[in-house]
Design a protein around this motif. Structure first.
Motif, short mmCIF file in Angstrom:
data_model
loop_
_atom_site.label_atom_id
_atom_site.label_comp_id
_atom_site.label_asym_id
_atom_site.label_seq_id
_atom_site.Cartn_x
_atom_site.Cartn_y
_atom_site.Cartn_z
N UNK A 27 80.01 8.53 -27.76
CA UNK A 27 80.75 7.30 -28.02
C UNK A 27 79.84 6.08 -27.89
N UNK A 28 80.24 5.01 -28.56
CA UNK A 28 79.50 3.76 -28.51
C UNK A 28 80.00 2.93 -27.33
N UNK A 29 79.08 2.33 -26.62
CA UNK A 29 79.42 1.45 -25.51
C UNK A 29 78.98 0.02 -25.83
N UNK A 30 79.77 -0.95 -25.44
CA UNK A 30 79.40 -2.35 -25.66
C UNK A 30 78.31 -2.77 -24.67
N UNK A 31 78.24 -2.14 -23.54
CA UNK A 31 77.15 -2.37 -22.60
C UNK A 31 77.01 -1.16 -21.70
N UNK A 32 75.82 -1.01 -21.14
CA UNK A 32 75.52 0.08 -20.23
C UNK A 32 74.92 -0.52 -18.97
N UNK A 33 75.35 -0.01 -17.83
CA UNK A 33 74.82 -0.49 -16.57
C UNK A 33 74.23 0.66 -15.77
N UNK A 34 73.27 0.33 -14.93
CA UNK A 34 72.72 1.29 -13.97
C UNK A 34 72.94 0.74 -12.57
N UNK A 69 73.53 2.49 -29.25
CA UNK A 69 74.33 2.12 -28.06
C UNK A 69 75.20 3.28 -27.58
N UNK A 70 74.64 4.52 -27.69
CA UNK A 70 75.35 5.69 -27.18
C UNK A 70 74.61 6.33 -26.01
N UNK A 71 73.40 5.88 -25.72
CA UNK A 71 72.63 6.52 -24.67
C UNK A 71 71.72 5.51 -23.99
N UNK A 72 71.26 5.88 -22.81
CA UNK A 72 70.39 5.01 -22.04
C UNK A 72 69.50 5.86 -21.15
N UNK A 73 68.39 5.29 -20.73
CA UNK A 73 67.50 6.00 -19.82
C UNK A 73 66.97 5.05 -18.76
N UNK A 74 66.65 5.65 -17.63
CA UNK A 74 66.04 4.94 -16.51
C UNK A 74 64.74 5.67 -16.19
N UNK A 75 63.62 4.95 -16.25
CA UNK A 75 62.32 5.54 -15.95
C UNK A 75 61.76 4.85 -14.71
N UNK A 76 61.33 5.65 -13.75
CA UNK A 76 60.71 5.10 -12.54
C UNK A 76 59.25 5.54 -12.52
N UNK A 77 58.37 4.58 -12.39
CA UNK A 77 56.93 4.85 -12.33
C UNK A 77 56.49 4.87 -10.87
N UNK A 78 55.66 5.85 -10.53
CA UNK A 78 55.08 5.93 -9.18
C UNK A 78 56.16 5.81 -8.11
N UNK A 87 71.69 7.46 -8.28
CA UNK A 87 71.63 6.55 -9.41
C UNK A 87 72.77 6.88 -10.37
N UNK A 88 73.49 5.85 -10.77
CA UNK A 88 74.68 6.02 -11.60
C UNK A 88 74.56 5.17 -12.85
N UNK A 89 74.85 5.77 -14.00
CA UNK A 89 75.00 4.96 -15.20
C UNK A 89 76.50 4.73 -15.42
N UNK A 90 76.82 3.63 -16.04
CA UNK A 90 78.23 3.30 -16.29
C UNK A 90 78.30 2.41 -17.52
N UNK A 91 79.36 2.57 -18.29
CA UNK A 91 79.46 1.80 -19.52
C UNK A 91 80.79 1.12 -19.69
N UNK A 92 80.77 0.02 -20.40
CA UNK A 92 81.98 -0.66 -20.86
C UNK A 92 82.21 -0.28 -22.32
N UNK A 93 83.46 -0.04 -22.65
CA UNK A 93 83.82 0.19 -24.06
C UNK A 93 84.64 -0.98 -24.55
N UNK A 94 84.58 -1.26 -25.84
CA UNK A 94 85.32 -2.37 -26.43
C UNK A 94 86.82 -2.21 -26.21
N UNK A 95 87.48 -3.29 -26.00
CA UNK A 95 88.94 -3.33 -25.89
C UNK A 95 89.49 -2.55 -24.70
N UNK A 96 88.67 -2.35 -23.69
CA UNK A 96 89.16 -1.67 -22.49
C UNK A 96 88.97 -2.54 -21.26
N UNK A 97 88.92 -3.85 -21.47
CA UNK A 97 88.79 -4.75 -20.35
C UNK A 97 87.52 -4.48 -19.57
N UNK A 98 87.63 -4.63 -18.27
CA UNK A 98 86.43 -4.50 -17.46
C UNK A 98 86.21 -3.12 -16.87
#
Lengths: 112, 114
Positions: A27-34, A69-78, A87-98
Protein backbone atom coordinates in the motif's frame (compact mmCIF):
# COMPACT_ATOMS: atom_id res chain seq x y z
CA UNK A 1 -1.99 -9.84 7.47
CA UNK A 2 0.44 -7.10 8.42
CA UNK A 3 0.06 -3.94 6.35
CA UNK A 4 3.66 -2.94 7.06
CA UNK A 5 6.15 -5.81 7.00
CA UNK A 6 9.33 -5.04 8.89
CA UNK A 7 12.48 -7.16 8.66
CA UNK A 8 14.47 -8.55 10.22
CA UNK A 9 12.60 -8.95 13.50
CA UNK A 10 15.79 -9.65 15.45
CA UNK A 11 19.34 -8.54 14.75
CA UNK A 12 22.43 -9.15 16.86
CA UNK A 13 25.68 -7.63 15.63
CA UNK A 14 29.10 -6.56 16.84
CA UNK A 15 30.06 -2.97 17.46
CA UNK A 16 31.31 -1.31 14.29
CA UNK A 17 29.19 -3.36 11.87
CA UNK A 18 26.66 -1.84 9.48
CA UNK A 19 23.03 -2.91 9.27
CA UNK A 20 19.85 -2.21 7.34
CA UNK A 21 16.26 -2.61 8.48
CA UNK A 22 13.48 -2.80 5.91
CA UNK A 23 9.83 -1.80 6.02
CA UNK A 24 7.67 -2.94 3.09
CA UNK A 25 4.05 -2.68 2.06
CA UNK A 26 1.84 -3.20 -0.96
CA UNK A 27 0.00 0.00 0.00
CA UNK A 28 0.97 3.62 -0.51
CA UNK A 29 1.66 5.75 2.54
CA UNK A 30 1.51 9.55 2.66
CA UNK A 31 4.41 9.51 5.10
CA UNK A 32 6.64 7.00 6.86
CA UNK A 33 8.16 7.39 10.28
CA UNK A 34 10.86 5.58 12.20
CA UNK A 35 10.79 5.29 15.98
CA UNK A 36 13.14 3.91 18.58
CA UNK A 37 11.83 2.41 21.78
CA UNK A 38 13.76 1.63 24.96
CA UNK A 39 12.49 -0.92 27.51
CA UNK A 40 9.81 0.53 29.76
CA UNK A 41 9.35 3.64 27.64
CA UNK A 42 7.17 4.78 24.78
CA UNK A 43 8.50 5.07 21.20
CA UNK A 44 10.44 8.21 20.33
CA UNK A 45 10.30 9.64 16.81
CA UNK A 46 13.60 9.58 14.89
CA UNK A 47 12.53 10.85 11.49
CA UNK A 48 9.61 11.42 9.11
CA UNK A 49 9.91 10.98 5.34
CA UNK A 50 7.14 12.29 3.11
CA UNK A 51 8.44 12.45 -0.47
CA UNK A 52 9.04 9.41 -2.68
CA UNK A 53 12.79 8.83 -3.02
CA UNK A 54 13.58 11.05 -0.05
CA UNK A 55 16.76 10.34 1.92
CA UNK A 56 17.37 11.75 5.38
CA UNK A 57 20.46 11.41 7.54
CA UNK A 58 20.69 11.61 11.30
CA UNK A 59 24.36 11.20 12.31
CA UNK A 60 25.12 7.51 11.56
CA UNK A 61 21.50 6.73 10.61
CA UNK A 62 20.25 7.02 7.01
CA UNK A 63 16.55 6.78 6.21
CA UNK A 64 15.11 6.30 2.74
CA UNK A 65 11.54 6.41 1.43
CA UNK A 66 10.86 4.35 -1.68
CA UNK A 67 9.99 6.10 -4.94
CA UNK A 68 6.48 4.66 -4.88
CA UNK A 69 6.04 5.50 -1.16
CA UNK A 70 5.39 1.83 -0.32
CA UNK A 71 8.64 1.00 1.43
CA UNK A 72 11.39 2.47 3.57
CA UNK A 73 14.74 1.50 4.99
CA UNK A 74 16.90 2.44 7.94
CA UNK A 75 20.66 2.00 7.59
CA UNK A 76 23.02 2.32 10.54
CA UNK A 77 26.72 2.75 9.90
CA UNK A 78 29.30 1.59 12.45
CA UNK A 79 26.73 0.51 15.04
CA UNK A 80 27.41 1.31 18.69
CA UNK A 81 26.11 -0.46 21.83
CA UNK A 82 24.04 2.67 22.46
CA UNK A 83 22.07 1.90 19.28
CA UNK A 84 20.57 -1.15 21.01
CA UNK A 85 16.78 -1.00 21.16
CA UNK A 86 13.53 -1.69 19.32
CA UNK A 87 13.19 0.12 16.00
CA UNK A 88 9.70 0.62 14.63
CA UNK A 89 8.50 1.87 11.27
CA UNK A 90 5.05 3.43 11.08
CA UNK A 91 3.04 5.05 8.34
CA UNK A 92 0.19 7.45 7.79
CA UNK A 93 -2.31 6.69 5.05
CA UNK A 94 -4.43 9.31 3.27
CA UNK A 95 -7.85 10.05 4.70
CA UNK A 96 -7.20 8.18 7.93
CA UNK A 97 -6.46 11.14 10.14
CA UNK A 98 -3.48 10.84 12.39
CA UNK A 99 -3.62 7.15 13.21
CA UNK A 100 -0.37 5.32 12.60
CA UNK A 101 0.06 1.82 11.19
CA UNK A 102 3.11 0.14 12.71
CA UNK A 103 5.42 -2.60 11.54
CA UNK A 104 6.27 -5.48 13.87
CA UNK A 105 9.53 -3.88 15.00
CA UNK A 106 13.21 -4.86 14.82
CA UNK A 107 14.95 -5.76 18.08
CA UNK A 108 18.58 -4.65 17.62
CA UNK A 109 21.38 -5.74 19.92
CA UNK A 110 24.85 -4.30 19.40
CA UNK A 111 27.53 -6.11 21.39
CA UNK A 112 30.79 -4.37 22.38
CA UNK B 1 7.33 20.96 30.01
CA UNK B 2 5.70 17.70 31.10
CA UNK B 3 5.29 14.93 28.58
CA UNK B 4 2.45 12.45 28.23
CA UNK B 5 1.80 10.64 31.49
CA UNK B 6 -0.06 7.39 32.05
CA UNK B 7 -1.32 5.64 35.14
CA UNK B 8 -1.01 3.15 36.57
CA UNK B 9 2.39 2.12 35.21
CA UNK B 10 1.60 -1.52 35.98
CA UNK B 11 -1.70 -3.30 36.57
CA UNK B 12 -2.30 -6.91 37.51
CA UNK B 13 -5.90 -8.08 37.46
CA UNK B 14 -7.91 -11.26 37.46
CA UNK B 15 -9.74 -12.52 34.42
CA UNK B 16 -13.26 -11.11 34.31
CA UNK B 17 -12.51 -7.90 36.21
CA UNK B 18 -12.82 -4.41 34.70
CA UNK B 19 -9.81 -2.08 34.45
CA UNK B 20 -9.40 1.63 33.77
CA UNK B 21 -6.25 3.09 32.28
CA UNK B 22 -5.59 6.82 32.37
CA UNK B 23 -3.74 9.14 30.01
CA UNK B 24 -2.79 12.78 30.61
CA UNK B 25 -1.73 14.30 27.27
CA UNK B 26 0.62 17.22 26.74
CA UNK B 27 -1.19 20.47 27.52
CA UNK B 28 -2.63 22.07 24.39
CA UNK B 29 -2.52 18.91 22.29
CA UNK B 30 -5.87 18.39 20.61
CA UNK B 31 -5.30 14.87 19.31
CA UNK B 32 -5.01 11.80 21.54
CA UNK B 33 -4.35 8.20 20.53
CA UNK B 34 -4.42 4.81 22.25
CA UNK B 35 -2.31 1.93 20.99
CA UNK B 36 -1.68 -1.60 22.27
CA UNK B 37 1.70 -3.35 22.13
CA UNK B 38 2.19 -7.04 22.69
CA UNK B 39 5.57 -8.22 24.06
CA UNK B 40 8.39 -7.03 21.78
CA UNK B 41 5.98 -6.27 18.94
CA UNK B 42 4.80 -3.26 17.01
CA UNK B 43 1.91 -1.09 18.09
CA UNK B 44 -1.73 -1.74 17.20
CA UNK B 45 -4.01 1.30 16.85
CA UNK B 46 -7.06 1.29 19.12
CA UNK B 47 -8.81 4.68 19.12
CA UNK B 48 -8.19 8.33 18.17
CA UNK B 49 -9.72 11.53 19.56
CA UNK B 50 -9.44 14.85 17.73
CA UNK B 51 -10.92 17.93 19.36
CA UNK B 52 -14.69 17.74 19.57
CA UNK B 53 -15.05 15.37 16.62
CA UNK B 54 -16.47 11.88 17.01
CA UNK B 55 -13.60 9.53 17.91
CA UNK B 56 -12.22 7.03 15.41
CA UNK B 57 -12.93 3.73 17.17
CA UNK B 58 -12.02 1.52 14.24
CA UNK B 59 -9.16 -0.23 16.08
CA UNK B 60 -11.04 -1.36 19.20
CA UNK B 61 -10.84 -5.19 19.18
CA UNK B 62 -14.20 -5.86 20.85
CA UNK B 63 -17.10 -4.13 22.57
CA UNK B 64 -15.40 -4.83 25.90
CA UNK B 65 -13.09 -1.93 25.07
CA UNK B 66 -14.21 1.69 25.35
CA UNK B 67 -12.57 5.06 25.84
CA UNK B 68 -13.59 8.57 26.63
CA UNK B 69 -11.88 11.91 26.71
CA UNK B 70 -13.24 14.45 29.15
CA UNK B 71 -12.93 18.18 28.53
CA UNK B 72 -10.60 17.62 25.61
CA UNK B 73 -7.80 16.59 27.93
CA UNK B 74 -7.56 13.46 30.09
CA UNK B 75 -8.58 10.15 28.53
CA UNK B 76 -9.61 6.87 30.13
CA UNK B 77 -9.46 3.50 28.38
CA UNK B 78 -11.76 0.94 29.98
CA UNK B 79 -11.57 -2.79 29.43
CA UNK B 80 -14.55 -4.73 30.77
CA UNK B 81 -14.49 -8.42 31.70
CA UNK B 82 -10.77 -8.68 31.00
CA UNK B 83 -9.39 -11.75 29.23
CA UNK B 84 -5.84 -13.14 29.30
CA UNK B 85 -5.34 -12.06 25.68
CA UNK B 86 -5.83 -8.45 26.82
CA UNK B 87 -2.42 -8.62 28.54
CA UNK B 88 -0.20 -6.07 26.79
CA UNK B 89 1.30 -2.61 27.15
CA UNK B 90 -1.25 0.12 26.48
CA UNK B 91 0.34 3.26 25.11
CA UNK B 92 -1.15 6.71 24.83
CA UNK B 93 0.12 9.45 22.52
CA UNK B 94 -0.86 13.04 21.87
CA UNK B 95 -0.16 15.51 19.09
CA UNK B 96 -0.71 19.23 18.51
CA UNK B 97 -3.30 18.70 15.85
CA UNK B 98 -4.89 16.25 13.47
CA UNK B 99 -3.29 14.53 10.53
CA UNK B 100 0.40 13.82 10.43
CA UNK B 101 1.63 15.88 13.37
CA UNK B 102 4.33 14.31 15.50
CA UNK B 103 2.90 11.99 18.15
CA UNK B 104 4.47 12.01 21.61
CA UNK B 105 4.09 8.78 23.52
CA UNK B 106 3.67 8.12 27.21
CA UNK B 107 5.56 5.31 28.98
CA UNK B 108 2.59 2.98 28.81
CA UNK B 109 0.58 0.87 31.25
CA UNK B 110 1.64 -2.77 31.50
CA UNK B 111 -1.50 -4.84 31.97
CA UNK B 112 -1.31 -8.46 33.08
CA UNK B 113 -4.52 -10.47 33.25
CA UNK B 114 -4.19 -13.63 35.31
Amino acid sequence: TQLLEQSPQFLSIQEGENLTVYCNSSSVFSSLQWYRQEPGEGPVLLVTVVTGGEVKKLKRLTFQFGDARKDSSLHITAAQPGDTGLYLCAGHRNNQGGKLIFGQGTELSVKP
Amino acid sequence: GAGVSQSPSNKVTEKGKDVELRCDPISGHTALYWYRQSLGQGLEFLIYFQGNSAPDKSGLPSDRFSAERTGGSVSTLTIQRTQQEDSAVYLCASSLGPGQETQYFGPGTRLLVL
